[in-house]
Design a protein around this motif. Sequence first.
Motif, PDB file in Angstrom:
ATOM      1  N   ARG A 196       2.796 -29.778 -63.272  1.00  0.00           N
ATOM      2  CA  ARG A 196       3.325 -30.020 -64.445  1.00  0.00           C
ATOM      3  C   ARG A 196       4.543 -30.937 -64.829  1.00  0.00           C
ATOM      4  NH1 ARG A 196       1.243 -29.595 -69.003  1.00  0.00           N
ATOM      5  NH2 ARG A 196       2.010 -31.792 -69.019  1.00  0.00           N
ATOM      6  N   ILE A 197       5.495 -30.758 -63.836  1.00  0.00           N
ATOM      7  CA  ILE A 197       6.545 -31.702 -63.666  1.00  0.00           C
ATOM      8  C   ILE A 197       6.248 -33.124 -63.591  1.00  0.00           C
ATOM      9  CG2 ILE A 197       8.789 -32.047 -62.627  1.00  0.00           C
ATOM     10  CD1 ILE A 197       8.920 -29.024 -62.082  1.00  0.00           C
ATOM     11  N   ILE A 198       5.351 -33.126 -62.459  1.00  0.00           N
ATOM     12  CA  ILE A 198       4.895 -34.539 -62.254  1.00  0.00           C
ATOM     13  C   ILE A 198       4.376 -35.324 -63.387  1.00  0.00           C
ATOM     14  CG2 ILE A 198       3.523 -35.907 -60.602  1.00  0.00           C
ATOM     15  CD1 ILE A 198       4.215 -33.840 -58.470  1.00  0.00           C
ATOM     16  N   ALA A 199       3.618 -34.604 -64.093  1.00  0.00           N
ATOM     17  CA  ALA A 199       2.862 -35.108 -65.089  1.00  0.00           C
ATOM     18  C   ALA A 199       3.849 -35.486 -66.252  1.00  0.00           C
ATOM     19  CB  ALA A 199       1.719 -33.986 -65.760  1.00  0.00           C
ATOM     20  N   ASP A 200       4.609 -34.608 -66.598  1.00  0.00           N
ATOM     21  CA  ASP A 200       5.619 -35.081 -67.549  1.00  0.00           C
ATOM     22  C   ASP A 200       6.502 -36.238 -67.110  1.00  0.00           C
ATOM     23  OD1 ASP A 200       4.950 -32.880 -68.999  1.00  0.00           O
ATOM     24  OD2 ASP A 200       6.040 -31.332 -68.014  1.00  0.00           O
ATOM     25  N   ILE A 201       6.907 -36.343 -66.056  1.00  0.00           N
ATOM     26  CA  ILE A 201       7.683 -37.349 -65.651  1.00  0.00           C
ATOM     27  C   ILE A 201       6.622 -38.595 -65.544  1.00  0.00           C
ATOM     28  CG2 ILE A 201       8.408 -38.622 -63.352  1.00  0.00           C
ATOM     29  CD1 ILE A 201      10.508 -36.722 -64.244  1.00  0.00           C
ATOM     30  N   ALA A 202       5.415 -38.607 -65.352  1.00  0.00           N
ATOM     31  CA  ALA A 202       4.495 -39.940 -65.205  1.00  0.00           C
ATOM     32  C   ALA A 202       4.475 -40.384 -66.592  1.00  0.00           C
ATOM     33  CB  ALA A 202       3.353 -39.281 -64.737  1.00  0.00           C
ATOM     34  N   THR A 203       4.488 -39.717 -67.734  1.00  0.00           N
ATOM     35  CA  THR A 203       4.507 -40.343 -68.975  1.00  0.00           C
ATOM     36  C   THR A 203       5.410 -41.414 -69.166  1.00  0.00           C
ATOM     37  OG1 THR A 203       5.278 -38.235 -70.050  1.00  0.00           O
ATOM     38  CG2 THR A 203       2.898 -38.388 -69.969  1.00  0.00           C
ATOM     39  N   LEU A 204       6.597 -41.040 -68.557  1.00  0.00           N
ATOM     40  CA  LEU A 204       7.697 -41.652 -68.822  1.00  0.00           C
ATOM     41  C   LEU A 204       7.882 -42.889 -68.178  1.00  0.00           C
ATOM     42  CD1 LEU A 204      10.700 -39.051 -68.802  1.00  0.00           C
ATOM     43  CD2 LEU A 204       9.669 -40.122 -70.848  1.00  0.00           C
ATOM     44  N   VAL A 205       7.213 -43.145 -66.837  1.00  0.00           N
ATOM     45  CA  VAL A 205       7.415 -43.983 -65.867  1.00  0.00           C
ATOM     46  C   VAL A 205       6.686 -44.714 -65.474  1.00  0.00           C
ATOM     47  CG1 VAL A 205       9.566 -42.623 -64.795  1.00  0.00           C
ATOM     48  CG2 VAL A 205       7.366 -42.447 -63.867  1.00  0.00           C
ATOM     49  N   SER A 206       5.230 -44.475 -66.069  1.00  0.00           N
ATOM     50  CA  SER A 206       4.068 -45.016 -65.816  1.00  0.00           C
ATOM     51  C   SER A 206       3.989 -46.686 -65.755  1.00  0.00           C
ATOM     52  CB  SER A 206       2.873 -44.366 -66.344  1.00  0.00           C
ATOM     53  OG  SER A 206       2.950 -44.672 -68.028  1.00  0.00           O
ATOM     54  N   SER A 207       4.787 -47.278 -66.857  1.00  0.00           N
ATOM     55  CA  SER A 207       5.067 -48.512 -67.070  1.00  0.00           C
ATOM     56  C   SER A 207       5.831 -49.281 -65.894  1.00  0.00           C
ATOM     57  CB  SER A 207       5.593 -48.985 -68.428  1.00  0.00           C
ATOM     58  OG  SER A 207       7.015 -48.402 -68.444  1.00  0.00           O
ATOM     59  N   PHE A 208       6.599 -48.681 -65.039  1.00  0.00           N
ATOM     60  CA  PHE A 208       7.153 -49.356 -64.011  1.00  0.00           C
ATOM     61  C   PHE A 208       6.619 -49.841 -62.899  1.00  0.00           C
ATOM     62  CE2 PHE A 208      10.598 -47.204 -66.256  1.00  0.00           C
ATOM     63  CZ  PHE A 208      11.675 -47.365 -66.182  1.00  0.00           C
ATOM     64  N   THR A 209       6.626 -50.870 -62.419  1.00  0.00           N
ATOM     65  CA  THR A 209       5.892 -51.563 -61.146  1.00  0.00           C
ATOM     66  C   THR A 209       6.547 -51.252 -60.013  1.00  0.00           C
ATOM     67  OG1 THR A 209       4.628 -53.245 -62.528  1.00  0.00           O
ATOM     68  CG2 THR A 209       4.842 -53.682 -60.448  1.00  0.00           C
ATOM     69  N   ILE A 210       5.996 -50.830 -59.085  1.00  0.00           N
ATOM     70  CA  ILE A 210       6.748 -50.626 -57.725  1.00  0.00           C
ATOM     71  C   ILE A 210       6.153 -51.595 -56.445  1.00  0.00           C
ATOM     72  CG2 ILE A 210       7.247 -48.224 -58.145  1.00  0.00           C
ATOM     73  CD1 ILE A 210       4.932 -47.516 -56.305  1.00  0.00           C
ATOM     74  N   GLY A 211       5.113 -52.429 -56.965  1.00  0.00           N
ATOM     75  CA  GLY A 211       4.660 -53.425 -55.757  1.00  0.00           C
ATOM     76  C   GLY A 211       3.522 -53.737 -56.333  1.00  0.00           C
ATOM     77  N   GLU A 212       2.601 -54.593 -55.099  1.00  0.00           N
ATOM     78  CA  GLU A 212       1.488 -55.153 -55.562  1.00  0.00           C
ATOM     79  C   GLU A 212       0.484 -54.837 -54.511  1.00  0.00           C
ATOM     80  OE1 GLU A 212       2.071 -59.214 -56.137  1.00  0.00           O
ATOM     81  OE2 GLU A 212       2.753 -59.260 -58.186  1.00  0.00           O
ATOM     82  N   THR A 213      -0.805 -54.871 -54.738  1.00  0.00           N
ATOM     83  CA  THR A 213      -1.854 -54.672 -53.750  1.00  0.00           C
ATOM     84  C   THR A 213      -2.880 -55.759 -53.847  1.00  0.00           C
ATOM     85  OG1 THR A 213      -3.327 -53.050 -52.483  1.00  0.00           O
ATOM     86  CG2 THR A 213      -3.342 -52.815 -55.025  1.00  0.00           C
ATOM     87  N   GLU A 214      -3.629 -55.878 -53.030  1.00  0.00           N
ATOM     88  CA  GLU A 214      -4.710 -56.838 -53.061  1.00  0.00           C
ATOM     89  C   GLU A 214      -6.345 -56.133 -53.012  1.00  0.00           C
ATOM     90  OE1 GLU A 214      -5.131 -61.263 -51.278  1.00  0.00           O
ATOM     91  OE2 GLU A 214      -5.468 -59.705 -49.875  1.00  0.00           O
ATOM     92  N   ILE A 215      -6.862 -56.386 -53.915  1.00  0.00           N
ATOM     93  CA  ILE A 215      -8.462 -55.917 -53.893  1.00  0.00           C
ATOM     94  C   ILE A 215      -9.254 -57.023 -53.554  1.00  0.00           C
ATOM     95  CG2 ILE A 215     -10.097 -54.627 -55.400  1.00  0.00           C
ATOM     96  CD1 ILE A 215      -7.750 -53.540 -57.041  1.00  0.00           C
ATOM     97  N   LYS A 216     -10.054 -56.675 -52.230  1.00  0.00           N
ATOM     98  CA  LYS A 216     -10.927 -57.758 -51.897  1.00  0.00           C
ATOM     99  C   LYS A 216     -12.558 -57.409 -52.289  1.00  0.00           C
ATOM    100  CE  LYS A 216      -8.459 -59.302 -48.033  1.00  0.00           C
ATOM    101  NZ  LYS A 216      -8.431 -59.599 -46.341  1.00  0.00           N
ATOM    102  N   ARG A 217     -13.017 -58.514 -53.012  1.00  0.00           N
ATOM    103  CA  ARG A 217     -14.401 -58.252 -53.518  1.00  0.00           C
ATOM    104  C   ARG A 217     -15.231 -58.348 -52.069  1.00  0.00           C
ATOM    105  NH1 ARG A 217     -13.180 -55.887 -58.049  1.00  0.00           N
ATOM    106  NH2 ARG A 217     -11.398 -57.273 -59.274  1.00  0.00           N
TER     107      ARG A 217
END
Length: 401
Positions: A89-110
Amino acid sequence: MESFVNPFRPGAGQPPPYLAGREHEKIDFEKLLRQSPILKNLILTGLRGVGKTVLLESLKPIALQNGWFWAGNDLSEAASISESSLSTRIIADIATLVSSFTIGETEIKRIGFTATSETVEVKLSFIMLMSLHNNTPGLESDKLKRVLEFVWDVVKTKVKGIVLAYDEAQILKDKAADKQYPLSLLLEVIQYLQKKEIPYLLVLTGLPTLFPNLVEARTYAERMFNITTLDRLSEEESREAILKPIETEGCPVTFTEHGIAEILKYSSGYPYFIQFFCKEAFDAILQQIKVGIENPSVTIPEMVNKLDTDFYSGRWSRVTDRQRDLLIIISKLANANSEFTNKEIAYKSVQLNNEFKSAHINNSLLKLIEAGLVYKNRRSKYSFAVPLLADYILRQENENR
């Protein structure tokens, strides 16, 4: 007149058109936001109908204006049934606030003969936070601590702190029989973060059983909170709550001094009751004006019957006949709408020739506490958990004679 909307809102948690008498509580909350480090959290408690939820909602813009994030929700049985469900419940409530924050990048290979790759930003989403939670070793408290610390490390340059605000928190209890301790988990995690000077501020609202639950879970809880007990409004504050909403330009309805006095009398300063009686009176007067009545009038006692049906009857229908007998005895105490003791109830039962033994009274009060009609306060005295319940019980007894 045709387009004028009734400004009064007696619904549960509905913000009134004018919030009367809560300026001091707002000032105190703003002081808590200025703490560095956070040493005190906030409990808003009181009977149903005193405006706890409305006040909680009015604190949110104050937090935002002071540069804080605000996360929160109504606590439900499902959210408080276990430690992991509360964490989710707490994590879900926090996530709505911070979901726009970028913490890094990842590479997806096809995959394929013409394989390509795509760089995707990693956001602070609910899925990402739950993955961090699940992959953290240790107890449930360790997992939640790790998530909340990680969130703060990401957002700390953008905000002054994060308010975790939860309504109906009296349902949050430890369950030793099930080996689940969600309330202890919450207190432990918040204390841990605040000891590390990470600015999470906990705000809980609930019925008067809330604080005893906290202290039972963790004895140090008493030192963690400022407790604000909301009570009925003063006569001046009640008059403001009645008159301010109909002072707007073009409002076709006015209340006479006699009408105001009646609303003050029957509401006893409880914000929900003020909104209820004002809404009913406003609707009745407006309809009379529409059909050409020059001097419209309403009678508050008729509205009391509707209040009994809307607010009290559901609770009254759930108690047994013997519990009703006990509640009738309590309602005839001079102090029925404040505090009463087992001894006072027993003595009154003898006077009324309907004797209850002390042990029976204790057992009945425990069941009434479970039903949400009575609570035991910190002075080991009992009180009704529903405002003016004694008045309702006496009205029911008179009707049944």
